[in-house]
Each structure stands twice: as structure tokens, then as C-alpha cells.
Design a protein around this motif. Structure first.
Motif, PDB file in Angstrom:
ATOM      1  N   SER A  81       0.836  -1.203   0.000  1.00  0.00           N
ATOM      2  CA  SER A  81       0.000   0.000   0.000  1.00  0.00           C
ATOM      3  C   SER A  81       0.872   1.254   0.000  1.00  0.00           C
ATOM      4  CB  SER A  81      -0.918  -0.009   1.224  1.00  0.00           C
ATOM      5  OG  SER A  81      -1.636   1.187   1.315  1.00  0.00           O
ATOM      6  N   GLN A  82       1.913   1.245   0.829  1.00  0.00           N
ATOM      7  CA  GLN A  82       2.821   2.392   0.870  1.00  0.00           C
ATOM      8  C   GLN A  82       3.513   2.577  -0.473  1.00  0.00           C
ATOM      9  OE1 GLN A  82       5.361   1.489   4.193  1.00  0.00           O
ATOM     10  NE2 GLN A  82       3.973   2.394   5.689  1.00  0.00           N
ATOM     11  N   LEU A  83       3.917   1.464  -1.082  1.00  0.00           N
ATOM     12  CA  LEU A  83       4.564   1.534  -2.392  1.00  0.00           C
ATOM     13  C   LEU A  83       3.610   2.126  -3.420  1.00  0.00           C
ATOM     14  CD1 LEU A  83       6.947   0.916  -4.247  1.00  0.00           C
ATOM     15  CD2 LEU A  83       6.008  -1.383  -4.548  1.00  0.00           C
ATOM     16  N   GLU A  84       2.353   1.687  -3.403  1.00  0.00           N
ATOM     17  CA  GLU A  84       1.369   2.244  -4.336  1.00  0.00           C
ATOM     18  C   GLU A  84       1.198   3.742  -4.107  1.00  0.00           C
ATOM     19  OE1 GLU A  84      -2.270   0.043  -3.989  1.00  0.00           O
ATOM     20  OE2 GLU A  84      -1.369  -1.801  -4.757  1.00  0.00           O
ATOM     21  N   GLN A  85       1.136   4.147  -2.825  1.00  0.00           N
ATOM     22  CA  GLN A  85       1.001   5.576  -2.510  1.00  0.00           C
ATOM     23  C   GLN A  85       2.212   6.352  -3.020  1.00  0.00           C
ATOM     24  OE1 GLN A  85       0.436   5.584   1.773  1.00  0.00           O
ATOM     25  NE2 GLN A  85      -1.682   6.242   1.517  1.00  0.00           N
ATOM     26  N   MET A  86       3.400   5.800  -2.790  1.00  0.00           N
ATOM     27  CA  MET A  86       4.621   6.483  -3.232  1.00  0.00           C
ATOM     28  C   MET A  86       4.656   6.581  -4.753  1.00  0.00           C
ATOM     29  SD  MET A  86       7.291   4.880  -0.409  1.00  0.00           S
ATOM     30  CE  MET A  86       8.632   4.882  -1.525  1.00  0.00           C
ATOM     31  N   GLN A  87       4.228   5.516  -5.427  1.00  0.00           N
ATOM     32  CA  GLN A  87       4.204   5.553  -6.885  1.00  0.00           C
ATOM     33  C   GLN A  87       3.196   6.590  -7.371  1.00  0.00           C
ATOM     34  OE1 GLN A  87       3.418   1.413  -7.713  1.00  0.00           O
ATOM     35  NE2 GLN A  87       5.569   0.966  -8.129  1.00  0.00           N
ATOM     36  N   ALA A  88       2.024   6.637  -6.729  1.00  0.00           N
ATOM     37  CA  ALA A  88       1.004   7.617  -7.117  1.00  0.00           C
ATOM     38  C   ALA A  88       1.522   9.036  -6.873  1.00  0.00           C
ATOM     39  CB  ALA A  88      -0.292   7.374  -6.334  1.00  0.00           C
ATOM     40  N   GLN A  89       2.178   9.243  -5.722  1.00  0.00           N
ATOM     41  CA  GLN A  89       2.721  10.568  -5.425  1.00  0.00           C
ATOM     42  C   GLN A  89       3.815  10.945  -6.421  1.00  0.00           C
ATOM     43  OE1 GLN A  89       3.955  10.112  -1.357  1.00  0.00           O
ATOM     44  NE2 GLN A  89       1.954  10.607  -0.522  1.00  0.00           N
ATOM     45  N   ALA A  90       4.669   9.975  -6.754  1.00  0.00           N
ATOM     46  CA  ALA A  90       5.741  10.247  -7.720  1.00  0.00           C
ATOM     47  C   ALA A  90       5.144  10.587  -9.078  1.00  0.00           C
ATOM     48  CB  ALA A  90       6.670   9.037  -7.832  1.00  0.00           C
ATOM     49  N   GLN A  91       4.090   9.869  -9.453  1.00  0.00           N
ATOM     50  CA  GLN A  91       3.442  10.137 -10.738  1.00  0.00           C
ATOM     51  C   GLN A  91       2.795  11.522 -10.727  1.00  0.00           C
ATOM     52  OE1 GLN A  91       0.401   7.321 -11.786  1.00  0.00           O
ATOM     53  NE2 GLN A  91       0.514   7.821 -13.950  1.00  0.00           N
TER      54      GLN A  91
END
Length: 174
Positions: A81-91
Motif C-alpha cells: 500500500s505504501q509503495l502504491e502511494q509512493m508511486q502515485a505521489q511520484a506520478q
């Protein structure tokens, strides 16, 4: 440890083993059969206790492993979940940076266009001023030429007046 046969009460086992009628003589509290049976029961009880303890340990280990697996699974879900959030934030950050860059580029192009337009307008104004200066210079040159002609005419007129004055002075003297 051997499993008991059905109907295997201690009395019946003693009856079969000793072949005694009724089994009462063999079951004397201090008799050898009773002692053997007590030893066997104690051994079975000890074996049963060991098996039960081993079962408890195995169950405890299984519960610990299960809890550890559930904890690891929960951590994995949290990390995913954290990885998905970080990827979304990076995007989102990348998109925002691209938008900002496109905005800056559009502003820069507009500024370049304004400067080009201002430069072109300044060049047109400069050409107009140069034309005006040339026209003014032509007028100055014409005026200067006219003045020179006027001065030459004045000088000629003075010379004519001087000559006429001299001729008149001679005519009066004669």
C-alpha cells in the motif's frame, strides 16, 4: 505405544494374560500383575504426557508461525500500500513538474514573441525616424542651399550696390 483393543479394560487384559477366572487373584493390589499393570499404566501415562506436551509445543509453534505469517502478510500489505502511494505521489509530482515546465515554456515563448514584436516595432519606428531625419536633413540641406543662394544673392546685390554707388560717385564727380 500400542493402541488398546476394544473391551480392553485392565481386568480383561489381566484375565487374558493370566488366564485366571474372574481376574480377582491376579488383581491383588501388590501382586506382580498389578505392579506390572501399574508400571505399564505409568509408562503409558508418561508417554501420553510426553505426546500431549509435544502436541502443545507443536500447537504453540504452529500458532507462533501462523501469527508470524499473518504479521508478515499484514506488513507486506502495508508495504504494498505504501509503495502504491509512493508511486502515485511520484506520478503526481512528475505530472505537476511536466505541467509547470509546459507553463514556463509557454510563458517563455509568449515573452519571446512579445520581444520579437517589440523589436520589429522598434525597427519600424527606427526606420520611420531615419526617414524623418533624412527628410529633415534634406530640408536643412535645401534651406542651407537656399541660404547660400540668398547670401550669394545678397553679396551680389551688395556688389551691385557698391558698383552702382561707385558709378554714381564717378558720375557725380564728372
Amino acid at each position: 505405544h500400542r493402541p488398546r483393543k476394544s473391551g480392553g479394560s485392565p481386568r480383561e487384559s489381566a484375565r487374558r494374560a493370566g488366564g485366571l477366572a474372574g481376574g480377582r487373584a491376579a488383581m491383588a493390589p501388590n501382586g506382580p500383575l498389578a505392579q506390572a499393570m501399574r508400571l505399564k499404566a505409568a509408562a503409558q501415562h508418561s508417554e501420553l504426557s510426553k505426546v500431549q506436551e509435544k502436541l502443545r509445543q507443536t500447537q504453540a509453534e504452529l500458532q507462533a508461525r501462523s501469527a508470524s505469517a499473518m504479521s508478515a502478510e499484514a506488513r507486506a500489505r502495508t508495504l504494498a500500500s505504501q509503495l502504491e502511494q509512493m508511486q502515485a505521489q511520484a506520478q503526481e509530482k512528475t505530472i505537476a513538474q511536466q505541467r509547470a515546465q509546459a507553463q514556463r515554456e509557454a510563458e517563455w515563448r509568449a515573452e519571446v514573441a512579445r520581444e520579437a514584436s517589440a523589436t520589429e516595432e522598434a525597427q519600424l519606428q527606427r526606420s520611420a525616424v531615419e526617414s524623418s531625419l533624412r527628410a529633415a536633413q534634406a530640408q536643412v540641406d535645401a534651406l542651407t542651399a537656399g541660404r547660400a543662394e540668398s547670401q550669394a544673392a545678397q553679396a551680389q546685390a551688395r556688389a551691385d550696390v557698391d558698383r552702382l554707388t561707385a558709378a554714381l560717385g564717378e558720375a557725380e564727380a564728372a
